[in-house]
Design a protein around this motif. Sequence first.
Motif, mmCIF file in Angstrom:
data_model
loop_
_atom_site.group_PDB
_atom_site.id
_atom_site.type_symbol
_atom_site.label_atom_id
_atom_site.label_comp_id
_atom_site.label_asym_id
_atom_site.label_seq_id
_atom_site.Cartn_x
_atom_site.Cartn_y
_atom_site.Cartn_z
ATOM 1 N N VAL A 57 -7.376 -0.216 15.937
ATOM 2 C CA VAL A 57 -6.539 -1.259 15.321
ATOM 3 C C VAL A 57 -5.069 -0.918 15.514
ATOM 4 O O VAL A 57 -4.245 -1.782 15.863
ATOM 5 C CB VAL A 57 -6.882 -1.400 13.820
ATOM 6 C CG1 VAL A 57 -5.853 -2.297 13.131
ATOM 7 C CG2 VAL A 57 -8.273 -1.972 13.639
ATOM 8 N N PRO A 62 -7.917 -4.979 18.183
ATOM 9 C CA PRO A 62 -8.695 -5.318 16.985
ATOM 10 C C PRO A 62 -10.124 -5.730 17.293
ATOM 11 O O PRO A 62 -11.029 -5.479 16.490
ATOM 12 C CB PRO A 62 -7.901 -6.471 16.363
ATOM 13 C CG PRO A 62 -7.098 -7.042 17.487
ATOM 14 C CD PRO A 62 -6.778 -5.884 18.390
ATOM 15 N N THR A 66 -13.339 -4.010 15.687
ATOM 16 C CA THR A 66 -14.332 -4.762 14.918
ATOM 17 C C THR A 66 -15.736 -4.444 15.372
ATOM 18 O O THR A 66 -16.657 -4.267 14.558
ATOM 19 C CB THR A 66 -14.056 -6.264 15.054
ATOM 20 O OG1 THR A 66 -12.740 -6.558 14.591
ATOM 21 C CG2 THR A 66 -15.067 -7.069 14.256
#
Length: 434
Positions: A57, A62, A66
């Motif tokens: 991140v 991102p 995830t």
Amino acid sequence: MPELSLTFDLLVAALVGMAVGVEREWSGHSAGPDGRFAGARTFALLGTIGGFAGWFVRLGYPALATVIAAGGVLLPIVAYWATMRRPGTTTDGTTEVAAVMVVALGLTAGLGLRTPASAAGAIIVVLLAEKSRLQQALQRIDANEMRAALLFAVLALVILPVLPSGSYGPYEAFRPRQLWTVVLMFSALNFVGYITRRLIGETRGLGVTGLVGGFVSSTAVALGFSRRSRDEPQLALPLALGTVAACTVLIPRLLVVTAVLRPSLAWALLPVLGPVLIAGLVIIGLALWRERDTRPHRRGAHHAVGAVPAKNGNGPNPLGLTSSLQMAVAFQVVLFALAWIEQNAGQTGVIASATVLGLTDMDALTLSMTRFATDPAQVRTAAAAIGVGVLANTSLKATLVLAIGGPRYRLRAATGLAVLAVGSAIGLLIGWPR
């Protein structure tokens, strides 16, 4: 150095996971017929997965973060589903939930927030390790106490936020949110006193009973112990000690209230109330040392001030909500009166009103003085008014003791209260506004 910072982030993530895993193995949750999916090594790896997700991140990936975090969370979910399909398995998802939390804490550490991750990890380990004690504590909570806790949550989290914070009415002395804060504060004090009395009980001594009862009402303690001294004259000394203890604990209670609502007033109160507090502590210390083998008799225990009923759920409200609401009403009336006195009679009128109010309600006097001390020039006057109220209140209790108490109790309790009154007078001489 970014590499070194990343190393520490991942190390914290792994150690948090390992700490949780060690507890799971130590408590036997990773072995046996009900054994769960993970131990120390697996939990450490789950924490590391979360740490790498947080790192990605920070690097600006991102989507990749995830996917990594989702994989770490999916593992305990699948493991729980598989475990529950085994015949005879006990329904318990604590280990799997802890694994999801480890991934989240690893992510937090990977984002560079090592301290919150470490603190939360420590709390989780304590909660897991103290399962039996938490269950025992919950079993000791009766319906009455649970209702009181839920009611307090409604009062604090639902009603308080919707109340307006402005000033209204004559002299702008009506402030709904501040008034409700008074209700919450004294309800919390009543609840603490209730729980403490239940944990300590009268078997630990009448001095402790009076000390705890003083957090709720020192006047009630003085009245109750004075009456009891007539029925049980052999308890004259511990009853007198309890009375002095209740009057002494009033002082730190007033200091706490002023420190929360008006810190500058609390500082000004220290020289005013310090001598009486010291005098009370000296009396209690000497009495406990001289009579250290004294214990209350079992007979007559039902006369204890503030005795806590059995766990039937039908006792009085531990919050003392009715008395707290009465306190708030008295506080508001006093605020209007003091606002008028301040405008028309000045400092002399405030001191005179403090003398009268101290005879009946020290809490309302103290709360009103925190409002009066909004003006820095009035802080010393407010402190002196509280000191005068304490002296008047002590005089009232001495009168009750002399009028109601048994002979031996009267001598000891009145002597102790006289010493407290001298301490109050010395404090007023030190802190009187000039």
